[in-house]
Design a protein around this motif. Structure first.
Motif, PDB file in Angstrom:
ATOM      1  N   VAL A 152       8.516 -10.781  -4.285  1.00 54.56           N
ATOM      2  CA  VAL A 152       9.813 -11.206  -4.816  1.00 54.56           C
ATOM      3  C   VAL A 152      10.308 -10.239  -5.885  1.00 54.56           C
ATOM      4  CG1 VAL A 152      11.054 -13.053  -6.018  1.00 54.56           C
ATOM      5  CG2 VAL A 152       9.382 -13.610  -4.244  1.00 54.56           C
ATOM      6  N   SER A 153       9.441  -9.904  -6.843  1.00 58.35           N
ATOM      7  CA  SER A 153       9.863  -9.027  -7.946  1.00 58.35           C
ATOM      8  C   SER A 153       9.640  -7.554  -7.648  1.00 58.35           C
ATOM      9  CB  SER A 153       9.102  -9.390  -9.222  1.00 58.35           C
ATOM     10  OG  SER A 153       7.737  -9.018  -9.104  1.00 58.35           O
ATOM     11  N   GLY A 154       8.712  -7.252  -6.741  1.00 60.01           N
ATOM     12  CA  GLY A 154       8.362  -5.862  -6.456  1.00 60.01           C
ATOM     13  C   GLY A 154       7.348  -5.292  -7.436  1.00 60.01           C
ATOM     14  N   ALA A 155       6.945  -6.078  -8.418  1.00 58.37           N
ATOM     15  CA  ALA A 155       5.981  -5.624  -9.420  1.00 58.37           C
ATOM     16  C   ALA A 155       4.552  -5.803  -8.896  1.00 58.37           C
ATOM     17  CB  ALA A 155       6.164  -6.409 -10.714  1.00 58.37           C
ATOM     18  N   TYR A 156       3.664  -4.929  -9.319  1.00 56.80           N
ATOM     19  CA  TYR A 156       2.258  -4.982  -8.920  1.00 56.80           C
ATOM     20  C   TYR A 156       1.497  -5.837  -9.929  1.00 56.80           C
ATOM     21  CZ  TYR A 156       3.387  -1.472  -5.483  1.00 56.80           C
ATOM     22  OH  TYR A 156       3.938  -0.812  -4.410  1.00 56.80           O
ATOM     23  N   LEU A 160       1.821 -12.711   1.416  1.00 60.32           N
ATOM     24  CA  LEU A 160       1.120 -11.523   0.932  1.00 60.32           C
ATOM     25  C   LEU A 160       0.135 -11.118   2.021  1.00 60.32           C
ATOM     26  CD1 LEU A 160       0.188 -12.673  -2.683  1.00 60.32           C
ATOM     27  CD2 LEU A 160       1.821 -10.882  -2.086  1.00 60.32           C
ATOM     28  N   ARG A 161      -0.021  -9.845   2.215  1.00 60.38           N
ATOM     29  CA  ARG A 161      -1.013  -9.377   3.180  1.00 60.38           C
ATOM     30  C   ARG A 161      -2.403  -9.690   2.653  1.00 60.38           C
ATOM     31  NH1 ARG A 161      -2.336  -3.137   4.645  1.00 60.38           N
ATOM     32  NH2 ARG A 161      -4.085  -3.586   5.988  1.00 60.38           N
ATOM     33  N   ASP A 166      -2.603  -8.287  -1.097  1.00 56.96           N
ATOM     34  CA  ASP A 166      -1.768  -7.242  -1.686  1.00 56.96           C
ATOM     35  C   ASP A 166      -1.483  -7.588  -3.137  1.00 56.96           C
ATOM     36  OD1 ASP A 166      -1.454  -5.286   0.223  1.00 56.96           O
ATOM     37  OD2 ASP A 166       0.439  -6.058   0.996  1.00 56.96           O
ATOM     38  N   ASN A 167      -1.456  -6.585  -3.996  1.00 59.13           N
ATOM     39  CA  ASN A 167      -1.183  -6.802  -5.416  1.00 59.13           C
ATOM     40  C   ASN A 167       0.310  -6.822  -5.719  1.00 59.13           C
ATOM     41  OD1 ASN A 167      -2.136  -7.198  -8.106  1.00 59.13           O
ATOM     42  ND2 ASN A 167      -1.661  -5.076  -8.562  1.00 59.13           N
ATOM     43  N   ARG A 168       1.135  -6.389  -4.781  1.00 54.95           N
ATOM     44  CA  ARG A 168       2.589  -6.319  -5.004  1.00 54.95           C
ATOM     45  C   ARG A 168       3.223  -7.682  -4.785  1.00 54.95           C
ATOM     46  NH1 ARG A 168       7.291  -5.580  -2.181  1.00 54.95           N
ATOM     47  NH2 ARG A 168       8.885  -4.373  -3.264  1.00 54.95           N
ATOM     48  N   ASP A 169       3.890  -8.173  -5.822  1.00 59.74           N
ATOM     49  CA  ASP A 169       4.642  -9.425  -5.734  1.00 59.74           C
ATOM     50  C   ASP A 169       5.855  -9.146  -4.848  1.00 59.74           C
ATOM     51  OD1 ASP A 169       6.611 -11.409  -6.181  1.00 59.74           O
ATOM     52  OD2 ASP A 169       5.827 -11.826  -8.167  1.00 59.74           O
ATOM     53  N   VAL A 183      -7.154   0.718  -2.355  1.00 67.80           N
ATOM     54  CA  VAL A 183      -7.794   0.791  -1.041  1.00 67.80           C
ATOM     55  C   VAL A 183      -6.789   1.390  -0.059  1.00 67.80           C
ATOM     56  CG1 VAL A 183      -8.867  -0.515   0.834  1.00 67.80           C
ATOM     57  CG2 VAL A 183      -9.201  -1.240  -1.541  1.00 67.80           C
ATOM     58  N   ALA A 184      -7.169   2.491   0.556  1.00 67.99           N
ATOM     59  CA  ALA A 184      -6.310   3.160   1.544  1.00 67.99           C
ATOM     60  C   ALA A 184      -4.912   3.406   0.980  1.00 67.99           C
ATOM     61  CB  ALA A 184      -6.248   2.345   2.835  1.00 67.99           C
ATOM     62  N   GLY A 185      -4.851   3.774  -0.303  1.00 71.82           N
ATOM     63  CA  GLY A 185      -3.583   4.089  -0.934  1.00 71.82           C
ATOM     64  C   GLY A 185      -2.748   2.886  -1.337  1.00 71.82           C
ATOM     65  N   ARG A 186      -3.294   1.670  -1.204  1.00 70.78           N
ATOM     66  CA  ARG A 186      -2.556   0.447  -1.551  1.00 70.78           C
ATOM     67  C   ARG A 186      -3.289  -0.319  -2.638  1.00 70.78           C
ATOM     68  NH1 ARG A 186       0.158  -2.096   3.439  1.00 70.78           N
ATOM     69  NH2 ARG A 186       0.852  -3.554   1.851  1.00 70.78           N
ATOM     70  N   GLN A 187      -2.514  -0.949  -3.519  1.00 71.64           N
ATOM     71  CA  GLN A 187      -3.107  -1.791  -4.550  1.00 71.64           C
ATOM     72  C   GLN A 187      -3.461  -3.149  -3.950  1.00 71.64           C
ATOM     73  OE1 GLN A 187      -1.253  -2.215  -8.366  1.00 71.64           O
ATOM     74  NE2 GLN A 187      -0.534  -0.101  -8.379  1.00 71.64           N
ATOM     75  N   VAL A 188      -4.714  -3.552  -4.151  1.00 67.14           N
ATOM     76  CA  VAL A 188      -5.210  -4.814  -3.622  1.00 67.14           C
ATOM     77  C   VAL A 188      -5.715  -5.657  -4.790  1.00 67.14           C
ATOM     78  CG1 VAL A 188      -6.904  -5.896  -2.087  1.00 67.14           C
ATOM     79  CG2 VAL A 188      -5.876  -3.701  -1.458  1.00 67.14           C
ATOM     80  N   ALA A 189      -5.300  -6.920  -4.832  1.00 67.57           N
ATOM     81  CA  ALA A 189      -5.783  -7.862  -5.838  1.00 67.57           C
ATOM     82  C   ALA A 189      -7.032  -8.538  -5.295  1.00 67.57           C
ATOM     83  CB  ALA A 189      -4.713  -8.904  -6.144  1.00 67.57           C
ATOM     84  N   VAL A 190      -8.111  -8.509  -6.075  1.00 66.58           N
ATOM     85  CA  VAL A 190      -9.389  -9.087  -5.654  1.00 66.58           C
ATOM     86  C   VAL A 190      -9.715 -10.238  -6.595  1.00 66.58           C
ATOM     87  CG1 VAL A 190     -11.821  -8.630  -5.177  1.00 66.58           C
ATOM     88  CG2 VAL A 190     -10.139  -6.801  -4.901  1.00 66.58           C
TER      89      VAL A 190
END
Length: 175
Positions: A90-94, A146-147, A85-88, A66-73
Motif C-alpha cells: 500500500v505505502s511502497g515502504a520496506y 504479500l508474496r 516480502d518486506n515491501r508494504d 534474498v535474490a535481490g529482494r527484501q524479505v521479512a522473516v
C-alpha cells in the motif's frame, strides 16, 4: 545429516539456536513439487542462509536480502518461521519486518506499521474488513497480498571438535 527442510511454518521448538534459517530464492511462491520448498529436483543451491534460528526474537521480524529482494522473516512464540516480502504494497515502504505480529481468529498475522493493513503470515493474504471492497480502499488486488517465501531451519552439523588441552605442565612450567 540432520537437515529438516520445510516450507511455510516450520516445526515448533526445540530447534538448536545455531540452526541456519534459509529462504528459497528461486522465485517460487509456496511449496515446491516435492513438498520441500525446492524446485523438486532435490537441488539445494537456491536456498540462501539468512541468519541463525537463535538470532530471531519471537514476535519480531528481521529483513534479509534474498535474490535481490527484501524479505521479512518472523519467528512466532511457538518457534514457527515465516517469510514474506518486506515491501508494504500500500505505502511502497520496506517496513513489513517492523510490523506488529499476533493472531486474528487463530490466524498468525503481521500488521504493517504504515497504514495498519494486516496480512496472514502463512499465506501473505491481507485480512480485515475492507479487503477487496469497491470503496477505493482495499480494492487493489496487489495490495491484498504479500508474496510468501519458502523458509526452513537446518539443524547445525557438528563441526570438528576442538583439540583437547594438553596434559602435563605448560612450557616453562615445572611440577
Amino acid at each position: 545429516m540432520n537437515d529438516h527442510p520445510t516450507t511455510g511454518p516450520t516445526p515448533p521448538d526445540p530447534l538448536h539456536p545455531d540452526a541456519r534459517v534459509e529462504i528459497d530464492g528461486t522465485g517460487t511462491d509456496g511449496i515446491g513439487t516435492d513438498g520441500t520448498g525446492t524446485d523438486g529436483t532435490g537441488d539445494d543451491t537456491a536456498w540462501t542462509a539468512v541468519c541463525r534460528y537463535g538470532d530471531l526474537t519471537p514476535g519480531r521480524g528481521v529483513t534479509a536480502l534474498v535474490a535481490g529482494r527484501q524479505v521479512a522473516v518472523f519467528r512466532d512464540e511457538s518457534g514457527t518461521l515465516y517469510a514474506l516480502d518486506n515491501r508494504d504494497p500500500v505505502s511502497g515502504a520496506y517496513v513489513i519486518s517492523r510490523g506488529i505480529t499476533g493472531s486474528l481468529g487463530g490466524v498468525p498475522v503481521v500488521t504493517s506499521p504504515m497504514y495498519k493493513e494486516t496480512y496472514d503470515l502463512r499465506t501473505g493474504v491481507r485480512v480485515g474488513e475492507d479487503v477487496g471492497d469497491d470503496s477505493g480502499e482495499g480494492g487493489d488486488a496487489t495490495a491484498d497480498r504479500l508474496r510468501t517465501w519458502p523458509v526452513r531451519a537446518v539443524h547445525p552439523v557438528p563441526g570438528p571438535q576442538a583439540p583437547a588441552a594438553p596434559s602435563g605442565p605448560r612450557p616453562g612450567e615445572t611440577r
